[in-house]
Design a protein around this motif. Structure first.
Motif, PDB file in Angstrom:
ATOM      1  N   ASP A 260       0.360  -2.796   2.494  1.00 47.00           N
ATOM      2  CA  ASP A 260      -0.370  -1.897   1.587  1.00 47.00           C
ATOM      3  C   ASP A 260      -0.903  -0.688   2.353  1.00 47.00           C
ATOM      4  O   ASP A 260      -0.866   0.448   1.864  1.00 47.00           O
ATOM      5  CB  ASP A 260      -1.532  -2.649   0.921  1.00 47.00           C
ATOM      6  CG  ASP A 260      -1.041  -3.661  -0.103  1.00 47.00           C
ATOM      7  OD1 ASP A 260       0.130  -3.541  -0.514  1.00 47.00           O
ATOM      8  OD2 ASP A 260      -1.830  -4.553  -0.476  1.00 47.00           O
ATOM      9  N   ALA A 261      -1.385  -0.955   3.587  1.00 44.58           N
ATOM     10  CA  ALA A 261      -1.917   0.147   4.389  1.00 44.58           C
ATOM     11  C   ALA A 261      -0.819   1.154   4.724  1.00 44.58           C
ATOM     12  O   ALA A 261      -1.036   2.373   4.715  1.00 44.58           O
ATOM     13  CB  ALA A 261      -2.547  -0.397   5.678  1.00 44.58           C
ATOM     14  N   GLY A 262       0.389   0.645   5.018  1.00 45.56           N
ATOM     15  CA  GLY A 262       1.500   1.530   5.326  1.00 45.56           C
ATOM     16  C   GLY A 262       1.916   2.362   4.132  1.00 45.56           C
ATOM     17  O   GLY A 262       2.198   3.563   4.252  1.00 45.56           O
ATOM     18  N   ALA A 263       1.952   1.716   2.959  1.00 39.96           N
ATOM     19  CA  ALA A 263       2.321   2.445   1.745  1.00 39.96           C
ATOM     20  C   ALA A 263       1.310   3.543   1.445  1.00 39.96           C
ATOM     21  O   ALA A 263       1.675   4.677   1.111  1.00 39.96           O
ATOM     22  CB  ALA A 263       2.435   1.475   0.570  1.00 39.96           C
ATOM     23  N   HIS A 264       0.003   3.214   1.573  1.00 38.24           N
ATOM     24  CA  HIS A 264      -1.037   4.209   1.289  1.00 38.24           C
ATOM     25  C   HIS A 264      -0.958   5.378   2.272  1.00 38.24           C
ATOM     26  O   HIS A 264      -1.134   6.542   1.876  1.00 38.24           O
ATOM     27  CB  HIS A 264      -2.419   3.560   1.356  1.00 38.24           C
ATOM     28  CG  HIS A 264      -2.659   2.550   0.273  1.00 38.24           C
ATOM     29  ND1 HIS A 264      -2.135   2.685  -0.986  1.00 38.24           N
ATOM     30  CD2 HIS A 264      -3.377   1.378   0.273  1.00 38.24           C
ATOM     31  CE1 HIS A 264      -2.502   1.650  -1.726  1.00 38.24           C
ATOM     32  NE2 HIS A 264      -3.258   0.836  -0.983  1.00 38.24           N
ATOM     33  N   ARG A 265      -0.689   5.079   3.538  1.00 43.13           N
ATOM     34  CA  ARG A 265      -0.588   6.154   4.526  1.00 43.13           C
ATOM     35  C   ARG A 265       0.575   7.086   4.191  1.00 43.13           C
ATOM     36  O   ARG A 265       0.436   8.312   4.245  1.00 43.13           O
ATOM     37  CB  ARG A 265      -0.403   5.560   5.919  1.00 43.13           C
ATOM     38  CG  ARG A 265      -0.091   6.631   6.965  1.00 43.13           C
ATOM     39  CD  ARG A 265      -0.115   6.096   8.365  1.00 43.13           C
ATOM     40  NE  ARG A 265       0.389   7.077   9.317  1.00 43.13           N
ATOM     41  CZ  ARG A 265       0.026   7.142  10.585  1.00 43.13           C
ATOM     42  NH1 ARG A 265      -0.873   6.285  11.061  1.00 43.13           N
ATOM     43  NH2 ARG A 265       0.550   8.049  11.394  1.00 43.13           N
ATOM     44  N   LEU A 266       1.730   6.510   3.834  1.00 47.03           N
ATOM     45  CA  LEU A 266       2.884   7.344   3.496  1.00 47.03           C
ATOM     46  C   LEU A 266       2.626   8.164   2.239  1.00 47.03           C
ATOM     47  O   LEU A 266       3.038   9.328   2.150  1.00 47.03           O
ATOM     48  CB  LEU A 266       4.128   6.467   3.308  1.00 47.03           C
ATOM     49  CG  LEU A 266       4.708   5.837   4.576  1.00 47.03           C
ATOM     50  CD1 LEU A 266       5.867   4.912   4.236  1.00 47.03           C
ATOM     51  CD2 LEU A 266       5.179   6.916   5.555  1.00 47.03           C
ATOM     52  N   GLU A 267       1.966   7.557   1.256  1.00 47.51           N
ATOM     53  CA  GLU A 267       1.653   8.292   0.022  1.00 47.51           C
ATOM     54  C   GLU A 267       0.789   9.516   0.321  1.00 47.51           C
ATOM     55  O   GLU A 267       1.013  10.600  -0.228  1.00 47.51           O
ATOM     56  CB  GLU A 267       0.961   7.352  -0.970  1.00 47.51           C
ATOM     57  CG  GLU A 267       1.908   6.333  -1.577  1.00 47.51           C
ATOM     58  CD  GLU A 267       1.207   5.151  -2.212  1.00 47.51           C
ATOM     59  OE1 GLU A 267       1.890   4.311  -2.818  1.00 47.51           O
ATOM     60  OE2 GLU A 267      -0.047   5.050  -2.077  1.00 47.51           O
ATOM     61  N   ARG A 268      -0.178   9.347   1.237  1.00 52.86           N
ATOM     62  CA  ARG A 268      -1.027  10.482   1.606  1.00 52.86           C
ATOM     63  C   ARG A 268      -0.209  11.574   2.305  1.00 52.86           C
ATOM     64  O   ARG A 268      -0.320  12.755   1.990  1.00 52.86           O
ATOM     65  CB  ARG A 268      -2.164  10.026   2.523  1.00 52.86           C
ATOM     66  CG  ARG A 268      -3.246   9.206   1.826  1.00 52.86           C
ATOM     67  CD  ARG A 268      -4.496   9.094   2.700  1.00 52.86           C
ATOM     68  NE  ARG A 268      -4.218   8.543   4.023  1.00 52.86           N
ATOM     69  CZ  ARG A 268      -4.213   7.253   4.308  1.00 52.86           C
ATOM     70  NH1 ARG A 268      -4.470   6.365   3.353  1.00 52.86           N
ATOM     71  NH2 ARG A 268      -3.972   6.832   5.551  1.00 52.86           N
ATOM     72  N   GLU A 269       0.632  11.152   3.264  1.00 48.39           N
ATOM     73  CA  GLU A 269       1.384  12.133   4.042  1.00 48.39           C
ATOM     74  C   GLU A 269       2.463  12.828   3.213  1.00 48.39           C
ATOM     75  O   GLU A 269       2.792  13.992   3.468  1.00 48.39           O
ATOM     76  CB  GLU A 269       2.007  11.465   5.267  1.00 48.39           C
ATOM     77  CG  GLU A 269       0.967  10.962   6.266  1.00 48.39           C
ATOM     78  CD  GLU A 269       1.561  10.719   7.639  1.00 48.39           C
ATOM     79  OE1 GLU A 269       2.670  11.221   7.902  1.00 48.39           O
ATOM     80  OE2 GLU A 269       0.897  10.031   8.452  1.00 48.39           O
ATOM     81  N   LEU A 270       3.023  12.119   2.247  1.00 48.23           N
ATOM     82  CA  LEU A 270       4.082  12.711   1.421  1.00 48.23           C
ATOM     83  C   LEU A 270       3.525  13.402   0.182  1.00 48.23           C
ATOM     84  O   LEU A 270       4.276  14.030  -0.571  1.00 48.23           O
ATOM     85  CB  LEU A 270       5.094  11.629   1.009  1.00 48.23           C
ATOM     86  CG  LEU A 270       5.854  10.949   2.150  1.00 48.23           C
ATOM     87  CD1 LEU A 270       6.730   9.818   1.619  1.00 48.23           C
ATOM     88  CD2 LEU A 270       6.707  11.968   2.913  1.00 48.23           C
ATOM     89  N   GLY A 271       2.218  13.239  -0.051  1.00 48.23           N
ATOM     90  CA  GLY A 271       1.588  13.907  -1.183  1.00 48.23           C
ATOM     91  C   GLY A 271       2.004  13.369  -2.533  1.00 48.23           C
ATOM     92  O   GLY A 271       2.179  14.126  -3.493  1.00 48.23           O
ATOM     93  N   ILE A 272       2.169  12.041  -2.631  1.00 45.19           N
ATOM     94  CA  ILE A 272       2.528  11.431  -3.914  1.00 45.19           C
ATOM     95  C   ILE A 272       1.503  10.369  -4.268  1.00 45.19           C
ATOM     96  O   ILE A 272       0.807   9.841  -3.391  1.00 45.19           O
ATOM     97  CB  ILE A 272       3.940  10.807  -3.875  1.00 45.19           C
ATOM     98  CG1 ILE A 272       4.024   9.701  -2.812  1.00 45.19           C
ATOM     99  CG2 ILE A 272       4.994  11.884  -3.603  1.00 45.19           C
ATOM    100  CD1 ILE A 272       5.374   9.006  -2.754  1.00 45.19           C
ATOM    101  N   ASP A 273       1.426  10.057  -5.559  1.00 45.17           N
ATOM    102  CA  ASP A 273       0.427   9.092  -6.022  1.00 45.17           C
ATOM    103  C   ASP A 273       0.810   7.660  -5.662  1.00 45.17           C
ATOM    104  O   ASP A 273      -0.027   6.877  -5.210  1.00 45.17           O
ATOM    105  CB  ASP A 273       0.243   9.216  -7.538  1.00 45.17           C
ATOM    106  CG  ASP A 273      -0.417  10.530  -7.918  1.00 45.17           C
ATOM    107  OD1 ASP A 273      -1.171  11.073  -7.085  1.00 45.17           O
ATOM    108  OD2 ASP A 273      -0.157  11.015  -9.033  1.00 45.17           O
ATOM    109  N   SER A 274       2.099   7.310  -5.896  1.00 48.90           N
ATOM    110  CA  SER A 274       2.519   5.930  -5.639  1.00 48.90           C
ATOM    111  C   SER A 274       4.005   5.878  -5.312  1.00 48.90           C
ATOM    112  O   SER A 274       4.838   6.419  -6.051  1.00 48.90           O
ATOM    113  CB  SER A 274       2.242   5.038  -6.856  1.00 48.90           C
ATOM    114  OG  SER A 274       2.810   3.750  -6.673  1.00 48.90           O
ATOM    115  N   LEU A 275       4.345   5.220  -4.192  1.00 47.06           N
ATOM    116  CA  LEU A 275       5.751   5.016  -3.835  1.00 47.06           C
ATOM    117  C   LEU A 275       6.469   4.166  -4.883  1.00 47.06           C
ATOM    118  O   LEU A 275       7.693   4.234  -5.012  1.00 47.06           O
ATOM    119  CB  LEU A 275       5.848   4.309  -2.477  1.00 47.06           C
ATOM    120  CG  LEU A 275       5.688   5.155  -1.216  1.00 47.06           C
ATOM    121  CD1 LEU A 275       5.604   4.235   0.003  1.00 47.06           C
ATOM    122  CD2 LEU A 275       6.856   6.114  -1.067  1.00 47.06           C
TER     123      LEU A 275
END
Length: 756
Positions: A260-275
């Motif tokens: 979950d932490a990895g998904a949230h980090r990527l969402e922040r860096e990619l500027g999207i709400d949810s993978l």
């Protein structure tokens, strides 16, 4: 008695009855040889034709005796009784197990000749070009003695040469060439363009390799269109993730998962709400998974090298750089991006078929290998094939030592080098079986320090490889080879080597299945020769860490780190049984995904055949667009019929390619269904049925639209004017069923370019 013990007991009893009956038949055949030897060649051929006249062999003893005499006259090889028994069992449709050096090549040729004399065309399937070419030429005199034709299909043949070769009664060919030719034939718009002539029997050499090890490897035909690639932004974001915190890797290093932490980090860096939002599951999430797979599971200098600005894959089954190989496009691009290289264009998959589905197209299968018993479950479950074990012509003299198990990897390696040096000092030849390039290089370096010369198999073609393996039995020779290298090539002992103990085979670790261990062991002890084998292991080996993940063993090593303990060796066997069961489960699960697509593919094939062989295409288009048909009344009837055929085949093939792409995307994200309490395989089937349901109708609707608008004249239909031309270049490659289901080697793809 256990729940299934009765089954295995009954199976064994049936096998024993078959073997006893076969031996009786062979005994009668042996008694007939002396009388048949008095016949002329013409009389012998006439006798063979007489007992195969009705498409069956009416007298099997007589037939085996005829084959023995013919082999002696044409090849100067008198078959042993056990070889005749093997021929008989394969004619009955079994996979036979024969030890290395027992003459499987002759057995295969005799069996193929038997089938061909009954009017059945035979594909004698090999694992590479070299063996197909070698065996066809070697066995040609026997096949042609009976007035039959024999050929070899290899990579370098042109379409016309292939077309001619496939018309032979016995066709030797690598399995991948057979599959690629089938895929290319499924793109033709005229029967005359096809190269393959269907066969009635597939006779498979190294049957366990083709039917089990590589069974679920899809053969892929791709077209020259730019594919979607992993973006640099995603690669950069994934490169900063840390194991355990942002992603986890499963115990057998086959899968990597975002936390979950990895998904949230990527969402922040990619500027999207949810993978996991609908708009990202089939696109962004897939590319993230590919980039993560490239980062976490594919290791430079183990799974691939970087040479001249390009990624060069290492074929794990052969242990060296694999010419003309690539991963599937998304994974290839992810690794290239990871290494900061130019990302190559991908291609659109036009068609694909697994080896298992390819083998299912033959009315009859049979095969031979040195290690079939360990694969009996898979052969029965997936092909309904029986296994017959053929006894050796001479008793086995090889000594198989107990495993040498060490606590630490460095202890094992030190002991391994010391043992090789000790044996080499006696002049006894040594074949070392390694698992990867790193092990081979380590041994080369360490043995080099001791002044020991060795051959490390890094040949660029199978012929060179076979030559090196064939010489491995010479006095004082040390050969370091990966597991599958030179398979199909006999190792004969050099002068005076038997007195030294024969060939010594040393494995640097056990494999995930005992079948592969036995393949390596089987290199020594051919035809009653002396020999020895031993495996060196450590508790840090991949097999132990994977198969023993939930188990512990306690033992006290000696001063050299050796765990000379029965309990430890039993633990190693336990670990191997665990990994064997894992492989069988993976095979079963993966086939469940593939089977529905294979069934759907048969429906497409039937529709294609109808369009190719009848006037259905023009009839359907005339019915759906009568006004356009009226406009084309002046076009020659045959030209119009072919134009209609090309239109409908184009859209049928195009829709099938779209279906494959859709299901590939579904497969890559199907594991997410488990999160929603859905069964992934059931959901995959539901989607596959739904997507396929309207495929044929969509193809017809688009064909009608094209028929109404395309330019059709005396030269035919000009699909290219509307951007509907088939790809100007296609290529073929082999790739794992799912690039996210294996670590590195499982995702290898073999590519060869074809231009049309």
């Amino acid at each position: 008695m256990g729940a299934f013990d009765w089954f295995w007991k009954a199976l064994g009893a049936q096998s024993e009855r078959n073997d006893r009956k076969s031996r009786q038949t062979v005994s009668v055949a042996d008694d007939r040889v002396a009388e048949l030897e008095r016949l002329s060649d013409t009389e012998l051929v006439a006798a063979a034709r007489a007992i195969t006249r009705d498409g069956e062999i009416s007298d099997r003893s007589e037939f085996l005796a005829i084959l023995q005499v013919a082999a002696s006259r044409t090849l100067d090889m008198r078959p042993f009784s056990v070889q005749s028994q093997a021929v008989l069992r394969m004619l009955e449709g079994d996979v036979i197990q024969m030890a290395t050096g027992e003459g499987k090549t002759l057995v295969g040729a005799m069996t193929a000749t038997g089938f061909a004399l009954t009017g059945r065309r035979v594909h004698a399937i090999t694992v590479n070009d070299y063996l197909a070419r070698r065996d066809a030429e070697w066995m040609r005199p026997l096949v042609e003695f009976f007035g039959l034709t024999v050929s070899a299909v290899t990579e370098k043949l042109s379409a016309d040469e292939r077309r001619k070769a496939y018309r032979a009664d016995v066709v030797y060919a690598p399995v991948n060439e057979l599959g690629f030719d089938l895929l290319r034939d499924n793109q033709v718009t005229d029967r005359a363009q096809m190269v393959r002539t269907p066969a009635d029997v597939a006779l498979i050499d190294e049957a366990d390799s083709v039917l089990v090890d590589e069974a679920l490897v899809p053969l892929v035909l791709a077209g020259s269109v730019a594919g979607e690639q992993t973006t640099g932004e995603i690669t950069a974001a994934v490169s900063g993730l840390r194991e355990h915190e942002h992603y986890t890797i499963d115990d057998d290093h086959r899968n990597v998962f975002l936390t979950d932490a990895g998904a949230h980090r990527l969402e922040r860096e990619l500027g999207i709400d949810s993978l996991y939002a609908d708009e990202h599951i089939g696109t962004t999430l897939v590319r993230v998974n590919l980039a993560l797979h490239a980062k976490a599971l594919l290791i430079r200098d183990i799974h691939y090298l970087v040479e001249d600005g390009k990624v060069a894959l290492i074929d794990a089954s052969r242990g060296r750089v694999a010419d003309l190989q690539r991963w599937p496009d998304g994974l290839q691009a992810a690794v290239e991006a990871k290494e900061g290289l130019t990302v190559t264009d991908g291609g659109r998959i036009l068609d694909q078929i697994t080896l298992q589905a390819l083998m299912g197209r033959y009315p009859q299968l049979c095969g031979m290998t040195g290690t079939a018993v360990e694969a009996v479950d898979q052969l029965r479950e997936f092909y309904d094939l029986r296994v017959s074990v053929i006894e050796r012509n001479r008793p086995l003299q090889r000594i198989d030592e107990d495993d040498r198990v060490y606590a630490r990897l460095e202890d094992k390696n030190a002991a391994l080098v010391e043992r090789i040096a000790e044996i080499h000092a006696t002049g006894q030849p040594i074949l070392v079986g390694t698992h990867d390039v790193a092990e081979s290089e380590f041994l080369a370096e360490e043995l080099g320090k001791r002044g020991i010369e060795l051959n490390v198999l890094n040949a660029k073609n199978d012929e060179e490889e076979a030559g090196i393996i064939a010489e491995a039995g010479e006095r004082g020779r040390v050969t370091v080879s990966t597991q599958m290298a030179g398979r199909g090539t006999d190792i004969r002992l050099g002068e005076g080597v038997a007195e030294l103990g024969g060939l010594a085979v040393i494995g640097t670790s056990r494999h995930r299945t005992s079948r592969l261990d036995n393949q390596l062991r089987g290199r020594a002890g051919r035809q009653g020769d002396p020999g020895m084998s031993v495996f060196y292991l450590s508790l840090e080996d991949d097999l132990i860490e994977t198969g023993g993940a939930d188990t512990a063993v306690s033992a006290q090593p000696d001063g050299d780190g050796l765990l000379d303990n029965r309990k430890v060796r039993d633990f190693v066997n336990h670990c191997q049984r665990v990994t064997e069961n894992q492989l069988l489960t993976i095979h079963s699960q993966t086939w469940k995904y593939n089977r529905l697509l294979a069934d759907q593919r048969k429906i497409i094939d039937t529709r294609r055949d109808d369009l190719l062989d009848t006037d259905k295409a023009v009839a359907e288009l005339r019915e759906r667009a009568p006004e356009r048909a009226e406009e084309l009344a002046d076009v020659d009837a045959q030209v119009l019929e072919q134009a209609a055929r090309e239109i409908m085949l184009f859209h049928l093939d195009d829709e099938w390619a779209e279906h494959l792409a859709t299901m590939d995307d579904v497969r890559e994200s199907i594991h997410l269904r488990a999160v929603a309490k859905e069964t992934p395989i059931d959901e995959f089937h539901r989607i596959a049925v739904r997507e396929f349901k309207d495929l044929a109708q969509r193809a017809v609707d688009k064909s009608v639209e094209t028929f109404r608008t395309a330019r059709i004249d005396a030269e035919g239909v000009h699909l290219g004017d509307d951007g509907l031309a088939r790809p100007s270049a296609t290529w073929t490659y082999m790739v794992s069923d799912n690039p996210l289901a294996g670590g590195g080697s499982g995702a290898l793809a073999t590519m060869e370019r074809f231009f049309s």
